[in-house]
Write an enzyme that holds these catalytic residues in place. Structure first.
Site, mmCIF file in Angstrom:
data_model
loop_
_atom_site.group_PDB
_atom_site.id
_atom_site.type_symbol
_atom_site.label_atom_id
_atom_site.label_comp_id
_atom_site.label_asym_id
_atom_site.label_seq_id
_atom_site.Cartn_x
_atom_site.Cartn_y
_atom_site.Cartn_z
ATOM 1 N N ASP A 82 74.652 66.986 18.370
ATOM 2 C CA ASP A 82 73.348 66.557 17.840
ATOM 3 C C ASP A 82 73.581 65.393 16.888
ATOM 4 O O ASP A 82 74.052 65.574 15.761
ATOM 5 C CB ASP A 82 72.680 67.734 17.128
ATOM 6 N N ASN A 110 76.986 58.008 24.542
ATOM 7 C CA ASN A 110 75.877 57.647 25.437
ATOM 8 C C ASN A 110 74.502 57.964 24.845
ATOM 9 O O ASN A 110 73.530 57.261 25.125
ATOM 10 C CB ASN A 110 76.052 58.397 26.763
ATOM 11 N N TYR A 187 65.502 48.996 18.368
ATOM 12 C CA TYR A 187 66.427 49.296 19.471
ATOM 13 C C TYR A 187 67.476 48.196 19.600
ATOM 14 O O TYR A 187 68.683 48.467 19.645
ATOM 15 C CB TYR A 187 65.649 49.455 20.775
ATOM 16 N N LYS A 191 71.630 48.490 18.867
ATOM 17 C CA LYS A 191 72.675 48.258 19.874
ATOM 18 C C LYS A 191 73.582 47.097 19.448
ATOM 19 O O LYS A 191 74.777 47.101 19.759
ATOM 20 C CB LYS A 191 72.044 47.991 21.242
ATOM 21 N N THR A 222 65.233 56.121 34.252
ATOM 22 C CA THR A 222 65.479 57.383 33.541
ATOM 23 C C THR A 222 64.223 57.690 32.729
ATOM 24 O O THR A 222 63.268 56.900 32.723
ATOM 25 C CB THR A 222 66.669 57.258 32.554
HETATM 26 P P1 NAP Z 1 67.510 59.259 28.653
HETATM 27 O O1 NAP Z 1 67.376 59.724 30.058
HETATM 28 O O2 NAP Z 1 66.308 59.276 27.774
HETATM 29 O O3 NAP Z 1 68.685 60.123 28.005
HETATM 30 C C1 NAP Z 1 69.001 59.973 26.639
HETATM 31 C C2 NAP Z 1 69.962 61.076 26.264
HETATM 32 O O4 NAP Z 1 70.269 60.927 24.875
HETATM 33 C C3 NAP Z 1 69.353 62.484 26.418
HETATM 34 O O5 NAP Z 1 70.362 63.386 26.816
HETATM 35 C C4 NAP Z 1 68.886 62.801 25.017
HETATM 36 O O6 NAP Z 1 68.796 64.192 24.726
HETATM 37 C C5 NAP Z 1 70.035 62.178 24.224
HETATM 38 N N1 NAP Z 1 69.692 62.013 22.811
HETATM 39 C C6 NAP Z 1 68.713 61.264 22.258
HETATM 40 N N2 NAP Z 1 68.721 61.410 20.920
HETATM 41 C C7 NAP Z 1 69.727 62.264 20.630
HETATM 42 C C8 NAP Z 1 70.259 62.826 19.431
HETATM 43 N N3 NAP Z 1 69.746 62.536 18.237
HETATM 44 N N4 NAP Z 1 71.311 63.665 19.513
HETATM 45 C C9 NAP Z 1 71.865 63.964 20.705
HETATM 46 N N5 NAP Z 1 71.408 63.497 21.880
HETATM 47 C C10 NAP Z 1 70.357 62.652 21.834
HETATM 48 O O7 NAP Z 1 68.045 57.758 28.563
HETATM 49 P P2 NAP Z 1 69.115 56.956 29.434
HETATM 50 O O8 NAP Z 1 68.384 55.826 30.057
HETATM 51 O O9 NAP Z 1 69.936 57.864 30.273
HETATM 52 O O10 NAP Z 1 69.987 56.321 28.255
HETATM 53 C C11 NAP Z 1 71.359 56.600 28.070
HETATM 54 C C12 NAP Z 1 71.955 55.479 27.235
HETATM 55 O O11 NAP Z 1 71.877 54.253 27.974
HETATM 56 C C13 NAP Z 1 71.231 55.227 25.918
HETATM 57 O O12 NAP Z 1 72.161 54.934 24.897
HETATM 58 C C14 NAP Z 1 70.383 53.978 26.215
HETATM 59 O O13 NAP Z 1 70.087 53.241 25.047
HETATM 60 C C15 NAP Z 1 71.317 53.241 27.156
HETATM 61 N N6 NAP Z 1 70.663 52.253 28.032
HETATM 62 C C16 NAP Z 1 69.734 52.640 28.936
HETATM 63 C C17 NAP Z 1 69.156 51.690 29.757
HETATM 64 C C18 NAP Z 1 68.136 52.059 30.803
HETATM 65 O O14 NAP Z 1 67.557 51.114 31.430
HETATM 66 N N7 NAP Z 1 67.863 53.340 31.059
HETATM 67 C C19 NAP Z 1 69.512 50.332 29.641
HETATM 68 C C20 NAP Z 1 70.454 49.975 28.693
HETATM 69 C C21 NAP Z 1 71.028 50.947 27.895
HETATM 70 P P3 NAP Z 1 67.391 65.004 24.850
HETATM 71 O O15 NAP Z 1 67.221 65.318 26.305
HETATM 72 O O16 NAP Z 1 67.618 66.192 23.997
HETATM 73 O O17 NAP Z 1 66.314 64.094 24.329
#
Ligand code: NAP
Length: 264
Positions: A82, A110, A187, A191, A222
């Site tokens: 967490d 991540n 955001y 990053k 996602t």
């Molecule tokens: P996602 O599906 O929303 O997943 C985010 C994950 O982070 C979930 O498991 C969430 O847990 C967890 N999380 C958030 N806050 C947290 C906290 N305080 N403690 C522990 N876990 C936490 O998003 P995603 O797209 O897979 O993103 C994954 C990573 O890729 C992120 O760092 C994001 O910034 C980066 N990213 C994503 C994209 C994109 O287009 N999707 C692009 C560039 C970078 P819960 O389920 O409990 O909320």
């Protein structure tokens, strides 16, 4: 029965084998592993033979996700991670991993989020900035610092910070970039700060076999993007999984995406 210094010891061979096996295992921890890109990274590292510690802040979501991947045949175990309770949550996890495995081969930072009150620099709220930095930067830094002794204890650990092209100062300032108009101060700044952590930690670890890099998954469908993005999670995981498995002569202190590198 084994005799040591004249003392007779009862030895349970299978228990010893199990302990040795745990200490020999290649272990990878992925924060935010319960869904999205993190879940796919956990799946792929599990398939590659890692013992995967699937980090999630919510016990039921984490356990369901780990069960699913175990059902596919991988060695995947749910652990509490967490980032809003860092450094305590990171310290508790480090203790558990230390006792069970004695080392950590891969850390994928991540877990990440965006705040609904984020926005352009002229209007983003201070609460949104604090909230976003808490997870995307402070949480990742605190977890990494807690886990660093275990990463140093591995053969040649890999740390992957999951960043974004939106964290690049160069891209944000480039009017010809397709991301030029995507301005979410909290955001993007979180990053950018994470990228600085990559560069500075790679410096600290430059004389070791630990490699630290930033990965941009790309615009991926996602929950974070309301599933309104062109890439699949399989594509989003490519750069992260590659950095997690870099060979010993691979780079450190770099920022990559699946098709190349990004400027800081
Ligand atoms: P996602 O599906 O929303 O997943 C985010 C994950 O982070 C979930 O498991 C969430 O847990 C967890 N999380 C958030 N806050 C947290 C906290 N305080 N403690 C522990 N876990 C936490 O998003 P995603 O797209 O897979 O993103 C994954 C990573 O890729 C992120 O760092 C994001 O910034 C980066 N990213 C994503 C994209 C994109 O287009 N999707 C692009 C560039 C970078 P819960 O389920 O409990 O909320």
């Amino acid at each position: 029965m084994m005799v040591m210094d004249g003392v007779h010891l009862e030895v349970n061979r299978s228990r010893i084998d199990a302990i040795v096996e745990e200490f020999m295992a290649k272990v990878a921890l992925i924060t935010g592993g319960n869904k999205g890109i993190g879940f796919e990274v956990a799946r792929q590292l599990g398939r590659a033979g890692f013992t995967v510690l699937l980090g999630a802040r919510d016990a039921s979501r984490g356990a369901v996700a780990a069960d699913k991947l175990r059902g596919e045949g991988a060695d995947v175990r749910f652990v509490v991670a967490d980032l809003n309770r860092a450094p305590e949550s990171g310290a508790a996890l480090a203790k558990r991993i230390g006792e069970e495995f004695g080392h950590l081969d891969v850390l994928v930072n991540n877990a990440g989020m965006g705040d609904p009150a984020d926005g352009h620099a002229s209007v983003a709220t201070i609460d949104a900035l604090r909230h976003t930095f808490e997870t995307n930067f402070f949480g990742a830094v605190a977890f990494t610092q807690e886990l660093l002794p275990l990463l140093r204890a591995a053969e040649g650990a890999r740390i992957v910070n999951v960043s974004s092209a939106l964290g690049s100062l160069a891209i944000n300032g480039d009017a010809s970039s397709p991301f030029y108009h995507v301005k979410s101060l909290a955001y993007n700044a979180s990053k950018a700060a994470l990228n600085m952590f990559t560069v500075d930690l790679a410096y600290d670890l430059r004389e070791t076999k630990v490699k630290v890099n930033s990965a941009c998954p790309g615009f991926t469908a996602t929950d974070m993007t309301n599933h309104n993005a062109p890439q699949t999670v399989e594509e989003g995981a490519i750069a992260i999984v590659r950095l997690a498995q870099l060979p010993d002569d691979g780079p450190t202190g770099c920022f990559i995406h699946k098709d190349g590198t990004y400027p800081w």
